[in-house]
Write an enzyme that holds these catalytic residues in place. Structure first.
Site, mmCIF file in Angstrom:
data_model
loop_
_atom_site.group_PDB
_atom_site.id
_atom_site.type_symbol
_atom_site.label_atom_id
_atom_site.label_comp_id
_atom_site.label_asym_id
_atom_site.label_seq_id
_atom_site.Cartn_x
_atom_site.Cartn_y
_atom_site.Cartn_z
ATOM 1 N N VAL A 127 6.929 12.904 -24.151
ATOM 2 C CA VAL A 127 8.224 12.507 -23.588
ATOM 3 C C VAL A 127 8.776 13.701 -22.815
ATOM 4 C CG1 VAL A 127 10.591 11.895 -24.203
ATOM 5 C CG2 VAL A 127 8.663 10.816 -25.396
ATOM 6 N N TYR A 128 9.074 13.468 -21.523
ATOM 7 C CA TYR A 128 9.580 14.566 -20.684
ATOM 8 C C TYR A 128 11.035 14.892 -21.067
ATOM 9 C CZ TYR A 128 5.777 13.444 -17.286
ATOM 10 O OH TYR A 128 4.582 13.196 -16.650
ATOM 11 N N ARG A 140 15.718 4.164 -16.934
ATOM 12 C CA ARG A 140 15.079 3.359 -15.886
ATOM 13 C C ARG A 140 15.462 1.902 -16.146
ATOM 14 N NH1 ARG A 140 14.888 7.738 -14.343
ATOM 15 N NH2 ARG A 140 13.146 8.987 -13.542
ATOM 16 N N THR A 169 11.255 0.764 -3.241
ATOM 17 C CA THR A 169 11.654 1.142 -4.591
ATOM 18 C C THR A 169 13.139 1.503 -4.667
ATOM 19 O OG1 THR A 169 11.412 2.961 -6.175
ATOM 20 C CG2 THR A 169 10.726 3.420 -3.959
ATOM 21 N N ASP A 170 13.703 1.384 -5.869
ATOM 22 C CA ASP A 170 15.094 1.822 -6.073
ATOM 23 C C ASP A 170 15.229 3.347 -5.995
ATOM 24 O OD1 ASP A 170 13.842 2.484 -8.487
ATOM 25 O OD2 ASP A 170 15.263 1.412 -9.770
ATOM 26 N N GLU A 171 14.073 4.057 -6.078
ATOM 27 C CA GLU A 171 14.152 5.527 -6.132
ATOM 28 C C GLU A 171 14.676 6.134 -4.841
ATOM 29 O OE1 GLU A 171 10.950 7.470 -8.196
ATOM 30 O OE2 GLU A 171 10.422 5.650 -9.268
ATOM 31 N N LYS A 197 9.013 7.113 0.678
ATOM 32 C CA LYS A 197 9.353 5.676 0.703
ATOM 33 C C LYS A 197 10.629 5.460 1.526
ATOM 34 C CE LYS A 197 7.625 2.624 -1.082
ATOM 35 N NZ LYS A 197 6.498 1.719 -0.694
ATOM 36 N N THR A 233 0.086 8.264 3.762
ATOM 37 C CA THR A 233 0.048 6.806 3.556
ATOM 38 C C THR A 233 1.437 6.182 3.687
ATOM 39 O OG1 THR A 233 -1.974 6.656 2.285
ATOM 40 C CG2 THR A 233 -0.289 5.033 1.760
ATOM 41 N N HIS A 275 13.903 15.859 -12.039
ATOM 42 C CA HIS A 275 13.825 14.530 -12.691
ATOM 43 C C HIS A 275 15.113 13.720 -12.495
ATOM 44 C CE1 HIS A 275 12.153 12.475 -16.579
ATOM 45 N NE2 HIS A 275 12.335 11.619 -15.597
ATOM 46 N N SER A 332 2.075 6.086 -5.234
ATOM 47 C CA SER A 332 3.232 5.577 -5.980
ATOM 48 C C SER A 332 3.678 6.419 -7.184
ATOM 49 C CB SER A 332 2.919 4.154 -6.469
ATOM 50 O OG SER A 332 1.907 4.202 -7.464
ATOM 51 N N ALA A 385 0.836 -1.207 0.000
ATOM 52 C CA ALA A 385 0.000 0.000 0.000
ATOM 53 C C ALA A 385 0.869 1.254 0.000
ATOM 54 C CB ALA A 385 -0.921 -0.002 1.219
ATOM 55 N N TYR A 402 7.795 11.574 -3.379
ATOM 56 C CA TYR A 402 7.494 10.135 -3.379
ATOM 57 C C TYR A 402 8.668 9.344 -2.812
ATOM 58 C CZ TYR A 402 7.379 5.351 -5.217
ATOM 59 O OH TYR A 402 7.451 3.985 -5.332
HETATM 60 P P1 NAD Z 1 -0.328 1.514 -7.224
HETATM 61 O O1 NAD Z 1 -0.405 2.988 -7.047
HETATM 62 O O2 NAD Z 1 -0.731 0.902 -8.512
HETATM 63 O O3 NAD Z 1 -1.204 0.776 -6.085
HETATM 64 C C1 NAD Z 1 -1.177 1.174 -4.746
HETATM 65 C C2 NAD Z 1 -2.369 0.505 -4.056
HETATM 66 O O4 NAD Z 1 -2.339 0.885 -2.678
HETATM 67 C C3 NAD Z 1 -3.724 0.920 -4.603
HETATM 68 O O5 NAD Z 1 -4.548 -0.213 -4.761
HETATM 69 C C4 NAD Z 1 -4.283 1.841 -3.531
HETATM 70 O O6 NAD Z 1 -5.706 1.829 -3.464
HETATM 71 C C5 NAD Z 1 -3.645 1.273 -2.282
HETATM 72 N N1 NAD Z 1 -3.517 2.245 -1.192
HETATM 73 C C6 NAD Z 1 -3.066 3.530 -1.280
HETATM 74 N N2 NAD Z 1 -3.103 4.111 -0.072
HETATM 75 C C7 NAD Z 1 -3.556 3.175 0.805
HETATM 76 C C8 NAD Z 1 -3.790 3.165 2.196
HETATM 77 N N3 NAD Z 1 -3.574 4.250 2.954
HETATM 78 N N4 NAD Z 1 -4.255 2.032 2.773
HETATM 79 C C9 NAD Z 1 -4.511 0.928 2.029
HETATM 80 N N5 NAD Z 1 -4.320 0.890 0.690
HETATM 81 C C10 NAD Z 1 -3.836 1.995 0.088
HETATM 82 O O7 NAD Z 1 1.172 1.138 -6.852
HETATM 83 P P2 NAD Z 1 2.109 -0.041 -7.408
HETATM 84 O O8 NAD Z 1 2.794 0.430 -8.618
HETATM 85 O O9 NAD Z 1 1.323 -1.279 -7.441
HETATM 86 O O10 NAD Z 1 3.185 -0.097 -6.245
HETATM 87 C C11 NAD Z 1 3.004 -0.960 -5.119
HETATM 88 C C12 NAD Z 1 4.186 -0.811 -4.185
HETATM 89 O O11 NAD Z 1 5.388 -1.145 -4.887
HETATM 90 C C13 NAD Z 1 4.391 0.615 -3.665
HETATM 91 O O12 NAD Z 1 4.784 0.531 -2.321
HETATM 92 C C14 NAD Z 1 5.524 1.169 -4.521
HETATM 93 O O13 NAD Z 1 6.264 2.124 -3.822
HETATM 94 C C15 NAD Z 1 6.328 -0.087 -4.786
HETATM 95 N N6 NAD Z 1 7.113 -0.097 -6.040
HETATM 96 C C16 NAD Z 1 6.500 0.209 -7.234
HETATM 97 C C17 NAD Z 1 7.249 0.143 -8.413
HETATM 98 C C18 NAD Z 1 6.625 0.421 -9.755
HETATM 99 O O14 NAD Z 1 7.337 0.453 -10.776
HETATM 100 N N7 NAD Z 1 5.312 0.606 -9.858
HETATM 101 C C19 NAD Z 1 8.612 -0.214 -8.368
HETATM 102 C C20 NAD Z 1 9.195 -0.517 -7.125
HETATM 103 C C21 NAD Z 1 8.421 -0.464 -5.965
HETATM 104 P P1 TYD Z 2 7.002 6.766 -14.446
HETATM 105 O O1 TYD Z 2 6.329 5.647 -15.183
HETATM 106 O O2 TYD Z 2 6.168 7.864 -13.882
HETATM 107 O O3 TYD Z 2 7.905 6.066 -13.320
HETATM 108 P P2 TYD Z 2 9.053 6.730 -12.359
HETATM 109 O O4 TYD Z 2 8.961 8.194 -12.403
HETATM 110 O O5 TYD Z 2 8.676 6.175 -11.039
HETATM 111 O O6 TYD Z 2 10.356 6.197 -12.891
HETATM 112 O O7 TYD Z 2 8.062 7.413 -15.424
HETATM 113 C C1 TYD Z 2 9.086 6.650 -16.015
HETATM 114 C C2 TYD Z 2 9.964 7.598 -16.788
HETATM 115 O O8 TYD Z 2 9.212 8.114 -17.891
HETATM 116 C C3 TYD Z 2 10.400 8.799 -15.986
HETATM 117 O O9 TYD Z 2 11.755 9.121 -16.348
HETATM 118 C C4 TYD Z 2 9.462 9.912 -16.422
HETATM 119 C C5 TYD Z 2 9.152 9.549 -17.861
HETATM 120 N N1 TYD Z 2 7.803 9.941 -18.351
HETATM 121 C C6 TYD Z 2 7.680 10.633 -19.562
HETATM 122 O O10 TYD Z 2 8.679 10.936 -20.250
HETATM 123 N N2 TYD Z 2 6.433 10.972 -19.989
HETATM 124 C C7 TYD Z 2 5.309 10.679 -19.272
HETATM 125 O O11 TYD Z 2 4.176 11.051 -19.701
HETATM 126 C C8 TYD Z 2 5.450 9.943 -18.042
HETATM 127 C C9 TYD Z 2 4.262 9.577 -17.213
HETATM 128 C C10 TYD Z 2 6.726 9.593 -17.622
#
Ligand code: NAD
Ligand code: TYD
Length: 354
Positions: free
Chosen positions: A214-215, A222, A132-134, A162, A98, A293, A83, A80, A158
């Site tokens: 593209v930003y 990544r 996360t690696d971030e 984390k 959260t 960024h 993200s 949770a 963010y």
């Molecule tokens: P997501 O945003 O898709 O999902 C997050 C979920 O958490 C949602 O279902 C939301 O309803 C729930 N949530 C939010 N606040 C809450 C709260 N207070 N109580 C209960 N539920 C709550 O995120 P994701 O991409 O599935 O990421 C999941 C986890 O993995 C996160 O902790 C994120 O930091 C970590 N993570 C994500 C990535 C990625 O690339 N997406 C990479 C590494 C780590």
């Molecule tokens: P994102 O999927 O938001 O993941 P994170 O920021 O957690 O790495 O973005 C991935 C990369 O893509 C990031 O360098 C930002 C870039 N990006 C764009 O260039 N355009 C977009 O519309 C979005 C959402 C992300």
């Protein structure tokens, strides 16, 4: 059974689906159902007795304490979180609530529950925190990939939230002996990915004939991992990880954003050609960069491979093809996701970049 938090989101839902499939063990799924939570991700579990969904907040101590005492889970896996980096730039408050306060309250409830356990129930209990690696900050082009010993240098609200949660988890092990594990994973992609993130956003916009934003110069890097490989790594760490340890998870797949977008465009050209036969990459447009960024992330996953024998099953080529195909095959899921609140976000995030 285990308690999974955030199991209606992108990675959490993939984890719950795979867990019930591979482990045949029950899951209590606690999710607040924010904009990112979607019960449609779990539609295939509708009549499955192993899945018990509860809508609620990890910060609701009374609720979490009740769930723990009623269901007596052998582990908690905490997905949770808020993200999305861009949302954390617009509205950081939810991230603090959260990711930091929520994780703290969940840890407290876990500590109380675990303290009351005895025997093997106590020694075998685990609290796995998904991070996360971030948290490690940004690498320059030639720096080595992040190991678990890299210092924390979070750069966005963010990643800072984390990082704070990771520190709290660490402290609960060091101070109270809570049996914790932390995983820090690179960028995921795959089914059920909410289309605010790069890969699904590009697929959705391309198919809708919209611009592909593209930003900056698109050369940010990544390290991409197919979501089901992330889930298998978490299962492995839960099973055999050493208590109090951190495991980095990654697939050795560093790619520049522009290369990702071009790959998605080329796959769509092949699988769903544009009616006018032009290439999807003609829709690419460069927009204002994200403030602060991070330039490059890269994960060194050797500890996980060495200690626990984990390796990803997908290459980027196989994973991205499956992902694009999944979005083409799941138009109904997409149409429901692309509703009112999603449109407002797109308006807010992209209007000011043009
Ligand atoms: P997501 O945003 O898709 O999902 C997050 C979920 O958490 C949602 O279902 C939301 O309803 C729930 N949530 C939010 N606040 C809450 C709260 N207070 N109580 C209960 N539920 C709550 O995120 P994701 O991409 O599935 O990421 C999941 C986890 O993995 C996160 O902790 C994120 O930091 C970590 N993570 C994500 C990535 C990625 O690339 N997406 C990479 C590494 C780590
Ligand atoms: P994102 O999927 O938001 O993941 P994170 O920021 O957690 O790495 O973005 C991935 C990369 O893509 C990031 O360098 C930002 C870039 N990006 C764009 O260039 N355009 C977009 O519309 C979005 C959402 C992300």
């Amino acid at each position: 059974m285990i308690l999974v938090t955030g199991g209606a989101g992108f990675i959490g839902a993939n984890f719950v689906l795979d867990w019930i499939d591979t482990n045949n063990e029950g899951v209590i799924n606690l999710d607040k159902l924010t904009y990112a939570g979607n019960l449609e991700n779990l539609a295939s579990l509708k009549d499955n007795k192993l899945h018990h969904f509860v809508q609620g907040d990890i910060g609701d101590s009374a609720l979490v304490e009740r769930l723990l005492s009623e269901h007596q889970p052998r582990a908690i896996v905490n997905f949770a979180a808020e993200s999305h980096v861009d949302r954390s730039i617009h509205s950081p408050e939810d991230f603090i609530q959260t990711n930091i306060v929520g994780t703290f309250r969940l840890l407290e409830a876990a500590r109380t529950y675990w303290s009351g356990l005895t025997g093997t129930k106590k020694t075998e209990f685990r609290f796995l925190h998904v991070s996360t690696d971030e948290v490690y900050g940004s690498l320059t082009k030639n720096e080595p990939a992040f190991t678990e010993l890299h210092r924390y240098e979070p750069n966005s609200p963010y990643s800072a939230s984390k990082a704070a949660s990771d520190h709290l988890v660490r402290s609960y092990h060091h101070t109270y002996g809570l049996p914790v594990l932390t995983t820090n994973c690179s960028n995921n992609y795959g089914p059920y990915h909410f289309p605010e993130k790069l890969i699904p956003l590009m697929i959705v916009n391309a198919l809708a004939g919209k611009l592909l934003p593209v930003y900056g110069d698109g050369q940010q890097i990544r390290d991409w991992l197919y979501v089901k490989d992330h889930c298998s790594a978490i299962r492995r760490v839960l099973e055999a990880g050493r208590l109090g340890e951190v495991y980095n998870i990654g697939g050795w797949n560093e790619k520049a954003n522009l290369d990702i977008v071009n790959t998605v465009c080329a796959l769509l050209d092949e699988l769903r050609p544009r009616p006018d036969k032009k290439h999807y990459k003609e829709q690419i447009t460069y927009v204002a960069d994200r403030p602060g960024h991070d330039r490059r992330y890269a994960i060194d996953a050797r500890k996980l491979e060495r200690e626990l024998g984990w390796k990803p099953a997908e290459t980027f080529d196989t994973g991205i093809r499956k992902t694009v195909q999944w979005y083409l095959d799941n138009q109904g899921w997409l149409n429901n996701v692309l509703s009112g609140s999603y449109k407002q976000w797109v308006e807010k995030n992209y209007a000011e970049r043009n």
